[in-house]
Motif scaffolding. Structure first.
Motif, PDB file in Angstrom:
ATOM      1  N   MET A  62      45.010  42.590  47.286  1.00  0.00           N
ATOM      2  CA  MET A  62      44.316  41.527  46.569  1.00  0.00           C
ATOM      3  C   MET A  62      44.420  41.853  45.080  1.00  0.00           C
ATOM      4  O   MET A  62      43.955  42.907  44.640  1.00  0.00           O
ATOM      5  CB  MET A  62      42.851  41.456  46.999  1.00  0.00           C
ATOM      6  CG  MET A  62      42.670  41.275  48.498  1.00  0.00           C
ATOM      7  SD  MET A  62      43.486  39.828  49.155  1.00  0.00           S
ATOM      8  CE  MET A  62      42.521  38.552  48.424  1.00  0.00           C
ATOM      9  N   PRO A  63      45.029  40.980  44.283  1.00  0.00           N
ATOM     10  CA  PRO A  63      45.275  41.305  42.874  1.00  0.00           C
ATOM     11  C   PRO A  63      44.001  41.272  42.038  1.00  0.00           C
ATOM     12  O   PRO A  63      43.014  40.638  42.398  1.00  0.00           O
ATOM     13  CB  PRO A  63      46.232  40.204  42.426  1.00  0.00           C
ATOM     14  CG  PRO A  63      45.949  39.065  43.325  1.00  0.00           C
ATOM     15  CD  PRO A  63      45.535  39.665  44.645  1.00  0.00           C
ATOM     16  N   SER A  64      44.047  41.978  40.926  1.00  0.00           N
ATOM     17  CA  SER A  64      42.920  41.936  39.996  1.00  0.00           C
ATOM     18  C   SER A  64      42.917  40.582  39.297  1.00  0.00           C
ATOM     19  O   SER A  64      43.949  39.934  39.153  1.00  0.00           O
ATOM     20  CB  SER A  64      43.032  43.068  38.971  1.00  0.00           C
ATOM     21  OG  SER A  64      44.241  42.954  38.271  1.00  0.00           O
ATOM     22  N   LYS A  65      41.740  40.149  38.871  1.00  0.00           N
ATOM     23  CA  LYS A  65      41.609  38.840  38.237  1.00  0.00           C
ATOM     24  C   LYS A  65      41.030  38.998  36.841  1.00  0.00           C
ATOM     25  O   LYS A  65      40.135  39.815  36.614  1.00  0.00           O
ATOM     26  CB  LYS A  65      40.670  37.952  39.042  1.00  0.00           C
ATOM     27  CG  LYS A  65      41.188  37.564  40.392  1.00  0.00           C
ATOM     28  CD  LYS A  65      40.209  36.632  41.072  1.00  0.00           C
ATOM     29  CE  LYS A  65      40.746  36.164  42.399  1.00  0.00           C
ATOM     30  NZ  LYS A  65      39.815  35.238  43.061  1.00  0.00           N
ATOM     31  N   THR A  66      41.523  38.197  35.920  1.00  0.00           N
ATOM     32  CA  THR A  66      40.970  38.164  34.579  1.00  0.00           C
ATOM     33  C   THR A  66      39.878  37.099  34.543  1.00  0.00           C
ATOM     34  O   THR A  66      40.104  35.957  34.927  1.00  0.00           O
ATOM     35  CB  THR A  66      42.055  37.826  33.551  1.00  0.00           C
ATOM     36  OG1 THR A  66      43.101  38.793  33.663  1.00  0.00           O
ATOM     37  CG2 THR A  66      41.505  37.842  32.147  1.00  0.00           C
ATOM     38  N   ARG A  68      36.384  35.491  32.214  1.00  0.00           N
ATOM     39  CA  ARG A  68      35.782  35.407  30.888  1.00  0.00           C
ATOM     40  C   ARG A  68      34.278  35.299  31.033  1.00  0.00           C
ATOM     41  O   ARG A  68      33.774  34.603  31.901  1.00  0.00           O
ATOM     42  CB  ARG A  68      36.311  34.189  30.140  1.00  0.00           C
ATOM     43  CG  ARG A  68      37.822  34.251  29.926  1.00  0.00           C
ATOM     44  CD  ARG A  68      38.292  33.172  28.999  1.00  0.00           C
ATOM     45  NE  ARG A  68      37.874  33.384  27.629  1.00  0.00           N
ATOM     46  CZ  ARG A  68      38.439  34.220  26.767  1.00  0.00           C
ATOM     47  NH1 ARG A  68      39.446  34.946  27.149  1.00  0.00           N
ATOM     48  NH2 ARG A  68      37.996  34.324  25.540  1.00  0.00           N
ATOM     49  N   PHE A  69      33.555  36.016  30.181  1.00  0.00           N
ATOM     50  CA  PHE A  69      32.098  35.960  30.163  1.00  0.00           C
ATOM     51  C   PHE A  69      31.643  35.910  28.719  1.00  0.00           C
ATOM     52  O   PHE A  69      31.897  36.841  27.954  1.00  0.00           O
ATOM     53  CB  PHE A  69      31.508  37.182  30.873  1.00  0.00           C
ATOM     54  CG  PHE A  69      30.021  37.190  30.908  1.00  0.00           C
ATOM     55  CD1 PHE A  69      29.324  36.293  31.700  1.00  0.00           C
ATOM     56  CD2 PHE A  69      29.308  38.086  30.129  1.00  0.00           C
ATOM     57  CE1 PHE A  69      27.950  36.294  31.730  1.00  0.00           C
ATOM     58  CE2 PHE A  69      27.933  38.094  30.151  1.00  0.00           C
ATOM     59  CZ  PHE A  69      27.248  37.195  30.949  1.00  0.00           C
ATOM     60  N   ARG A  70      31.008  34.807  28.325  1.00  0.00           N
ATOM     61  CA  ARG A  70      30.532  34.603  26.955  1.00  0.00           C
ATOM     62  C   ARG A  70      31.638  34.796  25.924  1.00  0.00           C
ATOM     63  O   ARG A  70      31.445  35.409  24.875  1.00  0.00           O
ATOM     64  CB  ARG A  70      29.370  35.526  26.644  1.00  0.00           C
ATOM     65  CG  ARG A  70      28.147  35.218  27.463  1.00  0.00           C
ATOM     66  CD  ARG A  70      26.989  36.055  27.035  1.00  0.00           C
ATOM     67  NE  ARG A  70      25.835  35.728  27.864  1.00  0.00           N
ATOM     68  CZ  ARG A  70      24.686  36.353  27.782  1.00  0.00           C
ATOM     69  NH1 ARG A  70      24.526  37.330  26.921  1.00  0.00           N
ATOM     70  NH2 ARG A  70      23.705  36.007  28.564  1.00  0.00           N
ATOM     71  N   GLY A  71      32.821  34.302  26.254  1.00  0.00           N
ATOM     72  CA  GLY A  71      33.927  34.352  25.316  1.00  0.00           C
ATOM     73  C   GLY A  71      34.729  35.634  25.342  1.00  0.00           C
ATOM     74  O   GLY A  71      35.745  35.740  24.671  1.00  0.00           O
ATOM     75  N   PHE A  72      34.293  36.648  26.078  1.00  0.00           N
ATOM     76  CA  PHE A  72      35.011  37.916  26.144  1.00  0.00           C
ATOM     77  C   PHE A  72      35.781  38.008  27.450  1.00  0.00           C
ATOM     78  O   PHE A  72      35.247  37.689  28.512  1.00  0.00           O
ATOM     79  CB  PHE A  72      34.034  39.093  26.038  1.00  0.00           C
ATOM     80  CG  PHE A  72      33.340  39.160  24.711  1.00  0.00           C
ATOM     81  CD1 PHE A  72      33.985  39.674  23.600  1.00  0.00           C
ATOM     82  CD2 PHE A  72      32.047  38.694  24.566  1.00  0.00           C
ATOM     83  CE1 PHE A  72      33.349  39.726  22.377  1.00  0.00           C
ATOM     84  CE2 PHE A  72      31.397  38.736  23.356  1.00  0.00           C
ATOM     85  CZ  PHE A  72      32.053  39.255  22.249  1.00  0.00           C
ATOM     86  N   ALA A  73      36.999  38.456  27.343  1.00  0.00           N
ATOM     87  CA  ALA A  73      37.827  38.604  28.536  1.00  0.00           C
ATOM     88  C   ALA A  73      37.497  39.914  29.225  1.00  0.00           C
ATOM     89  O   ALA A  73      37.304  40.947  28.582  1.00  0.00           O
ATOM     90  CB  ALA A  73      39.299  38.571  28.159  1.00  0.00           C
ATOM     91  N   GLY A  74      37.410  39.851  30.530  1.00  0.00           N
ATOM     92  CA  GLY A  74      37.177  41.043  31.335  1.00  0.00           C
ATOM     93  C   GLY A  74      38.126  41.023  32.511  1.00  0.00           C
ATOM     94  O   GLY A  74      38.869  40.070  32.723  1.00  0.00           O
ATOM     95  N   LYS A  75      38.101  42.069  33.298  1.00  0.00           N
ATOM     96  CA  LYS A  75      39.015  42.151  34.417  1.00  0.00           C
ATOM     97  C   LYS A  75      38.287  42.705  35.630  1.00  0.00           C
ATOM     98  O   LYS A  75      37.593  43.720  35.529  1.00  0.00           O
ATOM     99  CB  LYS A  75      40.189  43.055  34.058  1.00  0.00           C
ATOM    100  CG  LYS A  75      41.362  42.910  34.966  1.00  0.00           C
ATOM    101  CD  LYS A  75      42.568  43.615  34.392  1.00  0.00           C
ATOM    102  CE  LYS A  75      43.793  43.137  35.115  1.00  0.00           C
ATOM    103  NZ  LYS A  75      45.001  43.690  34.567  1.00  0.00           N
TER     104      LYS A  75
END
Length: 99
Positions: A62-66, A68-75
């Motif tokens: 299962m691949p990692s997903k990008t 967004r939370f409050r304008g910041f990108a996370g993974k």
């Protein structure tokens, strides 16, 4: 394989709509497993821990997903899923006899 490794290989059962359908139709159970676990290790761990016969093991990365939370990108981290096909007459009930 030692007992500690068996408990490390199988992390958690996957309880989802697709996994429930696979259990009913194809006698398969889904587990989240370690990324470095091999198919023979997964089969041995399921057979010994749940006292069932394992016919086949299919794995899916299962691949990692990008996200967004409050304008910041996370993974989110990626993980590995294993579909274990059980022998005829064998069954694993994770929820017990819930009524």
């Amino acid at each position: 394989m030692n007992t500690e490794r068996m408990y490390e290989v199988l992390r958690t059962p996957v309880i989802s709509e697709k996994a429930s359908t696979q259990t009913e139709n194809a006698n398969q159970v889904a587990f989240e497993v370690r990324s470095d676990a091999t198919k023979p290790e997964i089969a041995a761990a399921v057979a010994k821990l749940f006292d069932v016969t394992v016919k086949k093991v299919n794995t899916v990365a299962m691949p990692s997903k990008t996200k967004r939370f409050r304008g910041f990108a996370g993974k989110r981290n990626g993980w590995r899923k294993a579909y274990v096909t059980l022998g005829d007459g064998d069954q694993i009930d994770f929820l017990g006899s819930v009524q």
